[in-house]
Design an enzyme around this catalytic site. Structure first.
Site, mmCIF file in Angstrom:
data_model
loop_
_atom_site.group_PDB
_atom_site.id
_atom_site.type_symbol
_atom_site.label_atom_id
_atom_site.label_comp_id
_atom_site.label_asym_id
_atom_site.label_seq_id
_atom_site.Cartn_x
_atom_site.Cartn_y
_atom_site.Cartn_z
ATOM 1 N N PHE A 67 0.844 -1.192 0.000
ATOM 2 C CA PHE A 67 0.000 0.000 0.000
ATOM 3 C C PHE A 67 0.879 1.241 0.000
ATOM 4 C CE2 PHE A 67 -2.594 3.370 1.910
ATOM 5 C CZ PHE A 67 -3.663 3.333 1.030
ATOM 6 N N ASP A 71 9.237 2.964 1.586
ATOM 7 C CA ASP A 71 8.042 3.629 2.081
ATOM 8 C C ASP A 71 7.939 3.325 3.578
ATOM 9 O OD1 ASP A 71 5.533 4.308 2.938
ATOM 10 O OD2 ASP A 71 4.486 3.579 1.152
ATOM 11 N N LYS A 98 2.253 9.431 8.356
ATOM 12 C CA LYS A 98 1.608 8.933 9.588
ATOM 13 C C LYS A 98 2.189 9.470 10.906
ATOM 14 C CE LYS A 98 -1.043 5.132 7.812
ATOM 15 N NZ LYS A 98 -0.708 4.678 6.455
HETATM 16 C C1 LIG Z 1 -0.966 4.943 5.072
HETATM 17 C C2 LIG Z 1 0.098 4.633 4.115
HETATM 18 C C3 LIG Z 1 0.291 5.395 2.947
HETATM 19 C C4 LIG Z 1 -0.651 6.499 2.535
HETATM 20 O O1 LIG Z 1 -0.679 7.539 3.433
HETATM 21 P P1 LIG Z 1 -1.858 8.657 3.335
HETATM 22 O O2 LIG Z 1 -1.426 9.670 4.337
HETATM 23 O O3 LIG Z 1 -3.127 7.964 3.679
HETATM 24 O O4 LIG Z 1 -1.838 9.166 1.956
HETATM 25 C C5 LIG Z 1 1.353 5.089 2.143
HETATM 26 N N1 LIG Z 1 2.199 4.087 2.442
HETATM 27 C C6 LIG Z 1 2.049 3.337 3.548
HETATM 28 C C7 LIG Z 1 3.026 2.253 3.835
HETATM 29 C C8 LIG Z 1 0.987 3.573 4.412
HETATM 30 O O5 LIG Z 1 0.811 2.801 5.479
#
Ligand SMILES: *Cc1c(COP(=O)(O)O)cnc(C)c1O
Length: 393
Positions: free
Chosen positions: A135, A220, A249
């Site tokens: 994700f 990420d 986050k």
């Molecule tokens: C939550 C998340 C995102 C996206 O973040 P948003 O602030 O919702 O756009 C991207 N990568 C990872 C690994 C995430 O957990």
């Protein structure tokens, strides 16, 4: 459900888009790891706004930093600099441990990954390797990186040139990365996919392939960053050094703040005018992030996160109906032998404990890093009793 709660749901669905469904719970306040709903019912928060509220709600250091900042300077845009954005960049540089690191600020994880994707185009290459199940966010570029077909399918065509290989498969990565690859992006632990941990040596091997072919390695760390896994950034567990790190986050302590940190050659790819964000590096969000970093250090919350994660793992792994507890630090996936995660989540909520059902057989927990051992004991006790009930039904 109370009348208040029902009225809230009716108002929500009459005024908000249906993209989230209608939430079953309306929260009005919080302190630390405790949330209070519209009816005054209290909940032990073991999700932390999805791995975001590292210091919980209303932490005095965040409240005071944010209050001071909004009274002094609320927003200036990136036409101007301000002390907080420089200080926070220097702080992140130190945490990454690289003086060549250069920071771009934005407001979310998706935007951080969008920025990385755009930056990678400046290598002159356009091919990208990502992983299945990953994700990376919901905007068109980030969605193109995301490896979940249910989220992608309705929005095709997406950005071309991106391939998804099975996560954890070193051979598949080796095959996919070549001298046309602009970047490889992956999570050091897949959070949304259900806290999926790759085999040992996975990140190290990918680092090697990327270096060999001159491809940028993007980690990420949106979910695994800011102490969540017991390290500042999840990838540290394998001692690798990415070219690009994306954060969001936990970074802003609950305020919207994302960052794309590029190191070495990658830090010089963007030229003036190539990218931007009006709110990115907003003074209030930066003040909050600086307060978060300070408290994480002062209260040794990284090592606590490691220790507390182990306590939870040990307490829950042996329970009947649990096949595995995986993850690191305070990002844990509790895997059930039957597809009962949704029933468990609902029953836990009923009993005043908030968690997330990441998949049909994985409960994800990501409590604030300030969680106490007493709260952990309470969580384990309630979890055990709810698990027994759900397994019986
Ligand atoms: C939550 C998340 C995102 C996206 O973040 P948003 O602030 O919702 O756009 C991207 N990568 C990872 C690994 C995430 O957990």
């Amino acid at each position: 459900m109370s009348g208040k709660s029902l009225r809230n749901q009716t108002r929500w669905s009459a005024a908000l888009q249906p993209n989230y469904g209608t939430p079953s719970l309306a929260i009005v306040s919080g302190k630390g790891c405790i949330l209070t709903d519209v009816d005054g019912k209290k909940y032990l928060d073991f999700l932390g706004g999805i791995a975001t509220n590292v210091l919980g709600q209303a932490h005095p250091a965040v409240v005071s930093a944010v209050t001071r900042q909004i009274k002094t300077l609320g927003h200036v845009s990136n036409f101007y600099s301000h002390p907080g954005v420089i200080e926070l960049s220097e702080e992140l540089q130190k945490l990454v441990g690289d003086k060549t690191a250069r920071v771009f600020f934005c407001n979310s994880g998706a935007e951080a990954n969008e920025a990385a994707l755009k930056l990678s185009r400046k290598t002159g290459r356009t091919r990208v390797v990502a992983t299945q199940g990953a994700f990376h966010g919901r905007t068109m570029g980030a969605l193109s990186l995301t490896g979940q077909d249910s989220k992608r399918a309705p929005f095709k065509p997406l950005v071309p040139g991106i391939v998804h290989v099975p996560y954890g498969d070193i051979e598949a990565m080796k095959e996919a990365i070549d001298s046309d690859t602009a970047m490889v992006i992956l999570e050091s632990i897949m959070g949304e996919a259900g806290v999926v941990v790759p085999p040992r040596g996975y990140l190290k091997s990918i680092r090697k392939f990327c270096t060999k072919h001159g491809a940028l390695l993007v980690i990420d760390a949106v979910q695994t960053g800011m102490g969540r896994t017991g390290d500042w950034f999840g990838y540290e567990s394998e001692g690798i050094k990415p070219d690009i790190i994306t954060l969001a986050k936990g970074l802003g302590g609950g305020l919207p703040l994302g960052a794309m940190i590029a190191c070495g050659k990658a830090s010089k790819l963007f030229k003036p005018g190539d990218h931007g964000s009006t709110f990115g590096g907003n003074p209030v969000a930066c003040a909050s992030a600086l307060a978060v970093i300070k408290v994480l250090k002062k209260e040794r919350l990284l090592s606590k996160s490691k220790k507390h994660g182990e306590i939870i793992c040990k307490a829950i792994s042996g329970m009947e109906g649990i096949s595995e507890v995986r993850g690191r630090g305070l990002l844990l996936g509790i895997v059930t032998i039957k597809p009962i995660a949704v029933s468990l989540r609902d029953a836990l909520q009923e009993r005043g404990v908030l968690v997330n059902a990441a998949t049909e057989d994985v409960i994800r927990i990501a409590p604030p890093l300030i969680v106490t051992e007493k709260q952990i004991s309470k969580f384990v006790k309630v979890f055990e009793s709810v698990l027994k009930e759900v397994l019986r039904d």
